[in-house]
Scaffold this motif. Sequence first.
Motif, short mmCIF file in Angstrom:
data_model
loop_
_atom_site.label_atom_id
_atom_site.label_comp_id
_atom_site.label_asym_id
_atom_site.label_seq_id
_atom_site.Cartn_x
_atom_site.Cartn_y
_atom_site.Cartn_z
N HIS A 10 48.66 90.34 -40.68
CA HIS A 10 49.78 91.28 -40.57
C HIS A 10 50.59 90.98 -39.32
CE1 HIS A 10 51.98 94.88 -41.61
NE2 HIS A 10 51.89 95.30 -40.36
N ILE A 11 51.85 90.63 -39.53
CA ILE A 11 52.80 90.38 -38.44
C ILE A 11 53.73 91.59 -38.39
CG2 ILE A 11 54.48 88.79 -37.46
CD1 ILE A 11 51.69 87.55 -37.86
N PRO A 12 53.56 92.50 -37.44
CA PRO A 12 54.19 93.83 -37.55
C PRO A 12 55.62 93.95 -37.02
CG PRO A 12 52.76 93.78 -35.65
CD PRO A 12 52.64 92.41 -36.30
N LEU A 60 59.96 86.26 -38.31
CA LEU A 60 60.44 86.43 -36.94
C LEU A 60 59.62 85.66 -35.92
CD1 LEU A 60 61.36 90.25 -36.77
CD2 LEU A 60 62.92 88.30 -36.90
N LEU A 61 58.49 85.09 -36.35
CA LEU A 61 57.68 84.30 -35.43
C LEU A 61 58.42 83.01 -35.06
CD1 LEU A 61 54.17 84.53 -37.16
CD2 LEU A 61 54.84 85.66 -35.01
N THR A 62 58.28 82.60 -33.80
CA THR A 62 58.83 81.31 -33.40
C THR A 62 57.91 80.20 -33.93
OG1 THR A 62 57.57 81.19 -31.34
CG2 THR A 62 59.71 82.33 -31.27
N GLU A 63 58.41 78.97 -33.89
CA GLU A 63 57.61 77.84 -34.34
C GLU A 63 56.31 77.75 -33.55
OE1 GLU A 63 58.10 72.99 -34.95
OE2 GLU A 63 59.75 74.18 -34.14
N GLU A 64 56.40 77.94 -32.24
CA GLU A 64 55.21 77.85 -31.40
C GLU A 64 54.21 78.96 -31.73
OE1 GLU A 64 53.90 78.06 -26.67
OE2 GLU A 64 55.99 78.38 -27.26
N ASP A 93 67.85 86.94 -43.93
CA ASP A 93 68.68 86.50 -42.80
C ASP A 93 67.91 85.69 -41.76
OD1 ASP A 93 67.25 88.76 -42.18
OD2 ASP A 93 68.84 89.78 -41.09
N ASP A 94 66.59 85.50 -41.96
CA ASP A 94 65.81 84.66 -41.04
C ASP A 94 65.67 83.23 -41.55
OD1 ASP A 94 65.32 86.92 -39.48
OD2 ASP A 94 63.50 87.42 -40.59
#
Length: 378
Positions: free
Chosen positions: A7-9, A64-68, A96-97
């Motif tokens: 879960h990425i909140p 919304l997570l960055t690549e890193e 939109d991401d």
Amino acid sequence: MAGVYIHIPFCKQACRYCDFFFTVSAGFKKQFVDCLIGEIRMRAGEFKGRPADTLYLGGGTPSLLTEEELDRILKELHRHIAIREDAEQTIECNPDDMDRAFLERIRKRGFNRISIGVQSFREEDLQLMRRSHAAVRGEEAVNEAAGAGFKNITIDLIYGLPRQSLLLWEENLSRALSLPISHLSAYHLTYEPGTVFDHWRKKGRLIPLQDEESEQMFLLLREKLEQHGFDHYEISNFARDGKMSVHNLIYWTGKPYVGFGPSAHSFDGATRSWNVSSMKKYIEGIAGGMTVRGEELLQPEQQYHDYLITSLRTKWGTDPEYILEQFGRDRHDFFVKGAEKFLREGTMVIRDGKVAIRRDRWLIADYILRALFILNQE
């Protein structure tokens, strides 16, 4: 273990209908990723046996997570959990991401299924729901995902919105069916306690649709998708070319799964557990080396009820012989007697030895379940 959920909140903004656990405070993101990795390490001893069949990144908004950040999470996960080479690996995204670089990046990292939160193709609906993307981006995002090589694309739509007519819903479905999707999840709007929509409903600012209108939209949904080769395999889910959600089928068939992140749930076949629904408590607990989970050992009645809830959501239905084997003669006989009424009415049918709710009557599934629950009869 059959499935892994993370879960990425984080969300850009709060949608007015949503009651999932989320935060718009991006400042917590680094601490969250550190603690998510910490939770995976802390629970590494649980992951013995065969490799996982599915991986699902949900939210919130994983895109919304960055690549890193994504790489750190996946690296730690694969260090402790084996994922089958042919596993279904899904990531949820907001339209939109998504750009070409993002799509290529997640494909290289093993994701072979993308779930796009379209919700509606109408600007008025998106503004009412307070979605962050423009209507045109929904179609663009699906086409871009297909162009990047994704063969398994699913989208979400919401119906039963205030002031939504049958014609407007049909236009939404036509837009969806013109796109290269293999799966569609369509959810009727519910006014969940604590949401903006529920507050507006109580104030009279939003007027829910009548039951008859909701039923017409549901029947239209079934008709349109089945005409285009989609199989209505679960109350809210349709698949084409056999591309059902393998991960969700794990939930609906009672198989084990593990969840990471705040509010995520896990199930080992007998015990159900859940992480705390608080970013502050989650971070403090993991950073302090403490558990952030509650759990309960499911009693026979709970297991019986859970089986009914999940199996009767699907086209396959409930197996009386399974109830007999797993839950005993008394519960088997109670189910068979309770189902007789609905079978006589034609609301339920027997298919391949299983008892299923007729798919065009799924809207009254809750009513049927209440009649089949044991505790409600005592």
